[in-house]
Design a protein around this motif. Sequence first.
Motif, PDB file in Angstrom:
ATOM      1  N   ARG A 182       5.972  22.598 -11.622  1.00 50.68           N
ATOM      2  CA  ARG A 182       5.136  21.841 -10.873  1.00 50.68           C
ATOM      3  C   ARG A 182       4.335  20.873 -11.924  1.00 50.68           C
ATOM      4  O   ARG A 182       4.092  19.614 -11.728  1.00 50.68           O
ATOM      5  CB  ARG A 182       4.156  22.557 -10.160  1.00 50.68           C
ATOM      6  CG  ARG A 182       4.721  23.169  -8.864  1.00 50.68           C
ATOM      7  CD  ARG A 182       3.758  23.637  -7.963  1.00 50.68           C
ATOM      8  NE  ARG A 182       2.913  24.507  -8.574  1.00 50.68           N
ATOM      9  CZ  ARG A 182       3.146  26.004  -8.472  1.00 50.68           C
ATOM     10  NH1 ARG A 182       4.329  26.319  -7.543  1.00 50.68           N
ATOM     11  NH2 ARG A 182       2.578  27.013  -8.939  1.00 50.68           N
TER      12      ARG A 182
ATOM     13  N   GLN B 259       4.432  16.632 -12.039  1.00 50.89           N
ATOM     14  CA  GLN B 259       3.345  15.996 -12.049  1.00 50.89           C
ATOM     15  C   GLN B 259       2.944  15.086 -13.329  1.00 50.89           C
ATOM     16  O   GLN B 259       2.797  14.005 -13.226  1.00 50.89           O
ATOM     17  CB  GLN B 259       2.111  16.857 -11.871  1.00 50.89           C
ATOM     18  CG  GLN B 259       0.590  16.172 -11.962  1.00 50.89           C
ATOM     19  CD  GLN B 259       0.583  15.563 -10.908  1.00 50.89           C
ATOM     20  OE1 GLN B 259       0.853  15.863  -9.684  1.00 50.89           O
ATOM     21  NE2 GLN B 259      -0.348  14.275 -10.776  1.00 50.89           N
TER      22      GLN B 259
ATOM     23  N   GLU C   1       3.100  11.006 -13.328  1.00 47.26           N
ATOM     24  CA  GLU C   1       1.835  10.083 -13.717  1.00 47.26           C
ATOM     25  C   GLU C   1       2.413   9.020 -14.989  1.00 47.26           C
ATOM     26  O   GLU C   1       2.107   7.991 -14.963  1.00 47.26           O
ATOM     27  CB  GLU C   1       1.103  11.137 -14.643  1.00 47.26           C
ATOM     28  CG  GLU C   1       0.023  11.897 -13.558  1.00 47.26           C
ATOM     29  CD  GLU C   1      -0.862  12.834 -14.371  1.00 47.26           C
ATOM     30  OE1 GLU C   1      -0.731  12.950 -15.580  1.00 47.26           O
ATOM     31  OE2 GLU C   1      -1.507  13.719 -13.784  1.00 47.26           O
TER      32      GLU C   1
END
Length: 230
Positions: free
Chosen positions: A21, A25, A29
């Motif tokens: 995860r 992420q 970004e």
Amino acid sequence: MSRDVKPPPNVALRDFADLKRALKQAAREAAARLEQERAEQARRQSQVHDAALFRQAVGSVHPLPDAGRRAPEPARKAQPVPAHRQADEQAVLQESLSDEFDVESLLETDDTLSWRRPELGVDVVRKLRRGVWALQGALDLHGLRVDEARTRVSAFLREAHVKGWRCVRIVHGKGLGSPGKQPVLKDKVRRWLVQSDRVLAFVQARADEGGHGAVVVLLKPGRSGPQGAS
């Protein structure tokens, strides 16, 4: 002899899922930052392109020579001058007629009390008695108190001056004040007339003009110019 301790299978799987995860992420970004940088770069390129098109359309620009001209400063609004109020106040100051003014020493001691300014000759009083100047206005003070009469005399003299009258009559009456004293308004009127800058001379009226109950006044030429005989 020591042996390696392995974590339970469920702990390892949980750590692997958290790592996965976190990597997703970080990737999102990074993609967002890249998209923002691309958009900023595209905006700058668009500005450069628009500026180039503007210069191409306008052509060469040269500043105008300085001719030394300057934009005029806005005119300051003049403050209104209360001219009418100042004139009225000045008139009031000039016509502050006192009841205490000593007039006896200025009156001629003949059968009909009279007064004239020192620069005028005796013949002016004689002509005034004979009626050389025609009467152009009259003021009757009968029934007025002293303060009311003073105000009326000041206003009447001012009105006569504006109209250009040269000769007027003021009827003060023959009524007596206290026993043995001068008639109240007769004495006051003479005091007021001597103090007025508009009055040149005055005499007691002839019998047919009021006699002891009136006075005939010669005034300075007013705004409308001299009238009557001279």
